[in-house]
Design an enzyme around this catalytic site. Structure first.
Site, PDB file in Angstrom:
ATOM      1  N   CYS A  93      19.378  18.413  21.576  1.00  0.00           N
ATOM      2  CA  CYS A  93      20.155  17.300  22.137  1.00  0.00           C
ATOM      3  C   CYS A  93      19.384  16.712  23.316  1.00  0.00           C
ATOM      4  CB  CYS A  93      21.517  17.776  22.648  1.00  0.00           C
ATOM      5  SG  CYS A  93      22.508  18.677  21.454  1.00  0.00           S
ATOM      6  N   HIS A 141      18.520  13.047  25.308  1.00  0.00           N
ATOM      7  CA  HIS A 141      19.635  12.824  26.236  1.00  0.00           C
ATOM      8  C   HIS A 141      19.494  13.518  27.577  1.00  0.00           C
ATOM      9  CE1 HIS A 141      21.938  10.562  23.334  1.00  0.00           C
ATOM     10  NE2 HIS A 141      21.801  11.503  22.437  1.00  0.00           N
ATOM     11  N   ARG A 167      30.232  12.359  15.978  1.00  0.00           N
ATOM     12  CA  ARG A 167      29.039  12.051  16.782  1.00  0.00           C
ATOM     13  C   ARG A 167      28.103  13.264  16.812  1.00  0.00           C
ATOM     14  NH1 ARG A 167      25.625   8.518  17.377  1.00  0.00           N
ATOM     15  NH2 ARG A 167      24.736  10.279  16.302  1.00  0.00           N
ATOM     16  N   CYS A 200      24.434  13.555  15.064  1.00  0.00           N
ATOM     17  CA  CYS A 200      23.273  13.836  15.911  1.00  0.00           C
ATOM     18  C   CYS A 200      22.468  14.992  15.313  1.00  0.00           C
ATOM     19  CB  CYS A 200      23.704  14.195  17.334  1.00  0.00           C
ATOM     20  SG  CYS A 200      23.873  12.768  18.434  1.00  0.00           S
TER      21      CYS A 200
END
Lengths: 207, 268, 103, 159
Positions: free
Chosen positions: B177, B181, B225, B229
């Site tokens: 992730c 991000h 979401r 992802c």
């Protein structure tokens, strides 16, 4: 690849600070996280749960948690990854930049939703600016516009470029960039084509 | 022919400013997003979800109006702003979708498999009740400040596990992730990427899900979401309502504390 | 059966603004399914908006109107409590009618 | 609306839209007669502006600065939903149509605007690729047109 079993601990102590209670808490959380991962994913399409089994580089870079790993750890990661790069037997490092452009635009490949027989791209534009013509580019990586124009097209530059695409971790430990050759994402020919996109004087990258 | 010629001349006029600099690309995309705000099809899901919440359904033929989303039986207003949280009856930290499945099983008598068999809808023939219910319940937290609790040990544990998973690199592409991000001001293609390691980034991102995705013509929840992802991370399939999904949601929702919730939104 | 429309009708001084969202696939007829078969076109063709029984807008749509269509316009007149009714019919002959009162 | 009437309306298979509205009491009989309920298949099947004009029964549209796009971005993040707003300041405007030059079929929508309704509409269309979008206005029997170039960008990841 040289084993770096102790590296994990080294990274944790370097980053967390090394207090006994913290380390214990950390290992307990790590165990819970590992259990959660195991229980939370299932194979789909071409993506098996084996993709969650980390190699040493992935494991150590996960522990770094977004921070730069300690210098000596970084050096070991880079050294180990450098040893994996297989340069083309024919000595030719550059392919066709036009194919390279297609590969750079292609976002599909290796997702569980992708046709295993379908195209596999590098999706370079997702993270890099490459040519002036493509407005839709990302900024996770540096702009590569005029990559060849700025660096020239010497054999050293070609070797670095091929190697960087093949295994980026050899040159920057815990980089965000995938290891396209080492992990079998791109073929040798595809890597040559992308290298040509970056270095060929006729490529839109160098206009 | 004359009409065609005039159209071509017109085209040449209109195309003049087409060599757009990057700055104006961002401006124009911002205008595009602003133009979509007026009239969000998510409302169609909210309406269907409210009807589903109140409708007597399932083997026991009861509504979900006695479902406890954390603020007491039947309290919908503001509930989503305090989720995920620990539920003693289930002895588990649950996000909204997991809690809805729990209520469909315990109150309405559905089997767990039936309750979560269609978490993500696809077109007219496969509308998802869970997405509609989620749209309705989240809409009832619009304007409410995020206030995810961390009183129970399992809530704290879920947060820590979520943080760990956020940095977990794996798969063919070494993605976590954090790859996309954990830095400020980055984008993928033209999409701005929130930095989810800061309160500001997590707030901006978390408070704008669920969202109607114009690219899909579907309303998508936060569970979706995460699911998508991981698909793009080249991971295997994230199991709906799984520990990893809830832990990551806990990590991000808690980081968003203090910001007013502002969804269902509309996004590309 | 299609889901209900979301209709908002608001007075703005001497005119009324109508905004509507419709639940419809608006399948273009250009897409292919996983097996490579063309998904047949399925779309709203006619829309009529009435205010107390009088037509204030009618439309013909093709396949290029977006999925879950949105439409907004204004007409002169209209008072709080007046009825706004909207109907659509698609190329399969499916219909949907909903109404609201001006707020 | 009471439940009985709703059911009546929903069961109205085979009826025309106007018949339906008439049955529901939403439209007066004289209105129903005035509204010829049609769908101009010929116009929606066209692939060029000149063919669309022919199918609509119009001639060469005059370019007009009195047709204004509003809330219409120059770049659409996604071609599936492109907001288009058109205002016609041409007197006696009867209809506003939206056409997309590079779509498989040009004509996207035609709005017939009765007297008393503002000559301004806002909707959302699909665009297959970057293209000119035309706003075609019929006013006092004549056609006028304005164009706007809209770019459609790629999506983010692998799709």
């Amino acid at each position: 690849m040289r084993s770096y079993a102790r590296l994990g601990l080294l990274v944790v102590t370097a980053i967390v600070g090394g207090g006994c209670a913290t380390a214990l808490d950390e290992s307990e959380t790590a165990a819970k996280a590992a259990a959660a991962l195991k229980a939370s994913f299932r194979p789909a399409g071409q993506a098996g749960v084996d993709r969650l089994e980390q190699d040493e580089t992935q494991r150590v870079c996960s522990l770094a948690a977004g921070k730069a790993p300690p210098k000596d750890v970084a050096a070991m990661i880079e050294q180990a990854n450098l040893a994996t790069i297989r340069y083309p037997a024919d000595g030719k490092l550059l392919g066709d930049w036009k194919n390279g452009e297609r590969i750079a635009q292609e976002g599909r490949g290796k997702q569980f939703s992708d046709d295993p027989k379908g195209p596999v791209g590098a999706n370079c534009y997702a993270c890099h600016q490459l040519s002036k013509g493509e407005l839709s580019f990302g900024t996770i990586g540096p702009s590569l516009y005029q990559y060849g124009k700025l660096r020239g097209n010497s054999v050293d530059v070609q070797r670095y470029t091929f190697g960087k695409i093949y295994n980026s971790e050899a040159f920057a430990a815990c980089t965000n960039m995938p290891r396209f050759g080492h992990k079998g994402i791109l073929s040798e020919q595809q890597i040559k084509d992308v290298a040509a996109l970056l270095l060929d004087p006729a490529s839109p990258v160098n206009q | 022919m004359k009409a065609v010629r005039s159209a071509v001349a017109l085209a040449a006029l209109a195309i003049a400013p087409s060599l757009l600099a990057q700055g104006s690309t961002a401006d124009e995309i911002a205008k595009y997003r602003a133009a979509l705000q007026d009239g969000n099809p998510a409302e169609l899901w909210e309406g269907r979800g409210e009807a589903l919440w109140k409708q007597q359904r399932g083997p026991k033929n009861v509504s979900l109006e006695r479902c406890d989303l954390g603020l007491g039986a039947g309290v919908v207003k503001g509930a989503y702003a305090q989720l995920p949280r620990y539920f003693a009856d289930a002895d588990r930290v649950m996000d909204l979708e997991t809690r809805l499945v729990w209520c469909m099983v315990t109150l309405q008598g559905y089997s767990e498999a039936d309750a979560k068999k269609n978490p993500f809808g696809n077109g007219n023939d496969r509308k998802s009740d869970l997405e509609a219910l989620t749209a309705y319940i989240t809409s009832e937290s619009r304007g409410v400040k995020m206030n995810v609790p961390m009183r129970h040990a399992k809530e704290a544990e879920a947060y820590r596990v979520g943080e760990k998973l956020f940095y977990f690199r794996g798969g063919t592409h070494d993605f976590a992730c954090a790859t996309c991000h954990s830095e400020e001001g980055k984008r993928i293609r033209l999409q701005d990427l929130p930095n989810l390691t800061t309160a500001e980034g997590a707030q901006k991102a978390y408070t704008t899900w669920p969202a109607y995705r114009v690219s899909q013509g579907e309303l998508r929840t936060f569970e979706w979401r995460l699911y998508d992802c991981f698909r793009q991370q080249r991971f295997p399939e994230l199991v709906f309502g799984s520990d990893a999904a809830i832990a990551l949601t806990m990590f991000l929702a808690r980081n968003a504390n203090g910001a007013p919730f502002d969804a269902p939104a509309i996004k590309r | 059966m299609a889901d209900p429309m979301k209709i908002r009708a608001t007075t703005l001084g001497d005119s009324t603004e109508v905004k509507v969202l419709m639940s419809h696939e608006m399948e273009s007829g250009q897409r292919k399914d996983a097996q490579g078969q063309t998904i047949p076109a399925w779309f709203i063709q006619n829309v009529i908006v009435t205010w107390n029984g009088r037509t204030v807008l009618s439309a013909q749509w093709g396949t290029a109107v977006s999925k879950n269509p949105f439409l907004s316009f204004k007409f002169k007149g209209g008072a709080k409590g007046d009825r706004i009714a909207i109907s659509w019919m698609d190329n399969r002959g499916d219909k949907r009618s909903d109404e609201t009162v001006i707020a | 609306m009471d439940e009985m009437r709703r059911r009546l309306i929903q069961s109205g298979g085979g009826m025309t839209l106007l018949g339906l509205l008439l049955a529901a009491g939403w439209i007066k009989p004289e209105e129903a007669q005035a509204q010829a309920q049609t769908w101009n298949k010929a116009a929606f099947d066209t692939h060029s502006l000149s063919d669309t004009m022919k199918a609509l029964g119009g001639g060469d549209p005059a370019q007009s600065k009195d047709i204004v796009f509003f809330q219409t971005p120059e770049i659409a993040e996604n071609g599936a939903v492109v907001p288009i707003g058109v205002t016609s300041n041409i007197p006696k405007t009867e209809s506003i149509a939206i056409l997309i030059e590079k779509n498989p079929n040009l004509l996207a929508a035609v709005f017939d605007i009765p007297t008393g309704t503002e000559t301004s509409i806002s909707t959302r269309v699909k665009m297959a690729q970057s293209s000119n979008v035309y706003a075609l206005v019929k006013a006092d029997g004549k056609y006028y047109v304005a164009a706007k170039d809209i770019k459609v960008t790629l999506g983010g990841c692998g799709g």
